[in-house]
Design an enzyme around this catalytic site. Structure first.
Site, short mmCIF file in Angstrom:
data_model
loop_
_atom_site.label_atom_id
_atom_site.label_comp_id
_atom_site.label_asym_id
_atom_site.label_seq_id
_atom_site.Cartn_x
_atom_site.Cartn_y
_atom_site.Cartn_z
N LYS A 49 0.81 -1.19 0.00
CA LYS A 49 0.00 0.00 0.00
C LYS A 49 0.86 1.26 0.00
O LYS A 49 0.43 2.32 -0.44
CB LYS A 49 -0.89 0.01 1.27
CG LYS A 49 -1.86 -1.13 1.35
CD LYS A 49 -2.67 -1.02 2.65
CE LYS A 49 -3.63 -2.15 2.84
NZ LYS A 49 -4.27 -2.11 4.17
N GLY A 50 2.04 1.17 0.58
CA GLY A 50 2.84 2.35 0.94
C GLY A 50 3.16 3.32 -0.17
O GLY A 50 3.34 4.51 0.08
N GLU A 105 7.99 2.18 -5.63
CA GLU A 105 8.00 1.70 -4.24
C GLU A 105 8.09 2.87 -3.28
O GLU A 105 8.59 3.94 -3.64
CB GLU A 105 9.24 0.81 -4.02
CG GLU A 105 8.98 -0.64 -3.74
CD GLU A 105 8.18 -0.98 -2.50
OE1 GLU A 105 7.42 -0.15 -1.97
OE2 GLU A 105 8.30 -2.12 -2.06
N ASP A 106 7.64 2.66 -2.06
CA ASP A 106 7.81 3.69 -1.04
C ASP A 106 9.23 3.69 -0.47
O ASP A 106 9.85 4.72 -0.31
CB ASP A 106 6.77 3.55 0.08
CG ASP A 106 6.72 2.16 0.72
OD1 ASP A 106 7.42 1.24 0.24
OD2 ASP A 106 5.97 1.99 1.70
N ASP A 109 14.47 -1.23 1.85
CA ASP A 109 15.15 -1.42 3.13
C ASP A 109 16.16 -2.56 2.96
O ASP A 109 17.30 -2.34 2.59
CB ASP A 109 14.08 -1.68 4.19
CG ASP A 109 14.64 -1.84 5.58
OD1 ASP A 109 15.73 -1.33 5.85
OD2 ASP A 109 13.96 -2.46 6.42
N LYS A 137 17.31 2.92 2.03
CA LYS A 137 18.19 2.80 3.20
C LYS A 137 19.40 1.96 2.80
O LYS A 137 19.38 0.74 2.96
CB LYS A 137 17.45 2.11 4.34
CG LYS A 137 16.25 2.85 4.91
CD LYS A 137 15.58 2.01 6.01
CE LYS A 137 14.38 2.67 6.62
NZ LYS A 137 13.63 1.73 7.53
N PHE A 158 13.34 3.95 11.30
CA PHE A 158 11.96 3.76 10.88
C PHE A 158 11.30 5.09 10.53
O PHE A 158 11.39 6.07 11.27
CB PHE A 158 11.16 3.02 11.95
CG PHE A 158 9.84 2.54 11.43
CD1 PHE A 158 9.77 1.40 10.64
CD2 PHE A 158 8.66 3.23 11.70
CE1 PHE A 158 8.55 0.96 10.13
CE2 PHE A 158 7.45 2.80 11.20
CZ PHE A 158 7.39 1.66 10.42
N ASP A 165 3.65 3.63 6.75
CA ASP A 165 2.80 3.38 7.90
C ASP A 165 3.52 2.71 9.06
O ASP A 165 4.58 2.10 8.90
CB ASP A 165 1.67 2.46 7.48
CG ASP A 165 2.17 1.03 7.20
OD1 ASP A 165 3.09 0.90 6.37
OD2 ASP A 165 1.68 0.09 7.84
N ARG A 171 -0.31 6.92 7.20
CA ARG A 171 -0.08 7.05 5.75
C ARG A 171 -0.50 8.41 5.20
O ARG A 171 0.01 8.86 4.20
CB ARG A 171 -0.86 5.97 4.98
CG ARG A 171 -0.43 4.55 5.29
CD ARG A 171 -1.04 3.59 4.28
NE ARG A 171 -0.96 2.19 4.69
CZ ARG A 171 0.08 1.41 4.52
NH1 ARG A 171 1.18 1.90 3.98
NH2 ARG A 171 0.06 0.15 4.91
P1 IMP Z 1 12.44 -4.62 2.23
O1 IMP Z 1 11.90 -5.85 1.56
O2 IMP Z 1 13.15 -4.93 3.50
O3 IMP Z 1 13.30 -3.75 1.31
O4 IMP Z 1 11.23 -3.78 2.76
C1 IMP Z 1 10.44 -3.03 1.98
C2 IMP Z 1 9.09 -2.81 2.64
O5 IMP Z 1 9.16 -2.75 4.08
C3 IMP Z 1 8.58 -1.47 2.23
O6 IMP Z 1 7.83 -1.59 1.05
C4 IMP Z 1 7.75 -1.02 3.41
O7 IMP Z 1 6.44 -1.51 3.32
C5 IMP Z 1 8.41 -1.66 4.61
N1 IMP Z 1 9.33 -0.70 5.30
C6 IMP Z 1 10.68 -0.73 5.30
N2 IMP Z 1 11.20 0.27 6.03
C7 IMP Z 1 10.13 0.99 6.48
C8 IMP Z 1 10.03 2.20 7.29
O8 IMP Z 1 11.00 2.82 7.73
N3 IMP Z 1 8.75 2.64 7.52
C9 IMP Z 1 7.63 2.00 7.05
N4 IMP Z 1 7.70 0.87 6.30
C10 IMP Z 1 8.94 0.38 6.03
MG MG Z 2 5.64 -1.33 1.12
#
Ligand code: IMP
Ligand code: MG
Length: 183
Positions: A49-50, A105-106, A109, A137, A158, A165, A171
């Site tokens: 959703k982000g 993407e939002d 990470d 990040k 975070f 969210d 959001r």
């Molecule tokens: P990844 O697979 O670890 O790269 O994570 C990506 C997903 O984790 C993002 O699409 C977000 O939904 C969530 N996410 C990662 N870091 C944050 C944050 O700092 N705040 C909110 N959601 C996060």
């Molecule tokens: Mg997301």
């Protein structure tokens, strides 16, 4: 800008203003428009959703009237940390064959969601796949994945607001907030 935001017993402090976000969204949109210049069938893929807030602003800034928009949904987060497993919750309904795909993407990470998504999409034989993210990040990357377009590179803390969210909340905030350092 509003001051501190408190949710689920956590405190968030202002980090990026709506004005700063808007300026970087415009810059990323310019880069994407330039790179899509010679393509005839772009499709934006908003990751729910982000990314819905970023995608709405970015797609309108890119301003390609021949582009399509579609949505996918993955989840890997619980509360404020990654679970390490990525689940696909909503799949693609659109045919990507021969299309130039821009994933929106939002936040990237660990990079696990991004890699999983690109793998799923490539099975559909798109002409190209590009990846745009609002936030990146770099220190959290477990995969070495580097997005093609990044609005902001940020430390591994975070983040909340502008689509992002905490367990579904926050959001709709216009600015972006970061979790307050524990004293
Ligand atoms: P990844 O697979 O670890 O790269 O994570 C990506 C997903 O984790 C993002 O699409 C977000 O939904 C969530 N996410 C990662 N870091 C944050 C944050 O700092 N705040 C909110 N959601 C996060
Ligand atoms: Mg997301």
């Amino acid at each position: 800008m509003e001051n501190k935001v408190k949710l689920n017993g956590l405190t968030f402090v202002p980090y990026l203003t709506a004005e700063q976000i808007s300026a970087e969204v415009k810059r990323v949109a310019d880069e994407i428009r330039r790179d899509l210049k010679d393509t005839c069938k772009p499709i934006f893929l908003c990751v729910l959703k982000g990314a819905f807030v970023f995608a709405a602003d970015l797609i309108r800034e890119v301003g390609r009237e021949d582009s399509k928009v579609s949505f996918v949904r993955y989840a890997s987060y619980e509360g404020t940390s990654s679970t390490g497993t990525v689940k696909q919750l909503v799949g693609l309904t659109e045919d990507l064959g021969g299309r130039d795909v821009v994933i929106i993407e939002d936040i990237v990470d660990t990079g696990l969601t991004a890699l999983r998504m690109i793998e799923d999409l490539k099975a559909q034989n798109p002409a190209s796949v590009r990846f745009a993210t609002l936030l990146y990040k770099p220190e959290s990357s477990k995969t070495g994945f580097v997005p093609d377009y990044v609005a902001f590179s940020i430390p591994s803390k975070f983040i909340l607001g502008y689509g992002l969210d905490l367990d579904g909340q926050g959001r709709g905030l216009k600015d972006i907030y970061v979790i307050e350092d524990e004293a």
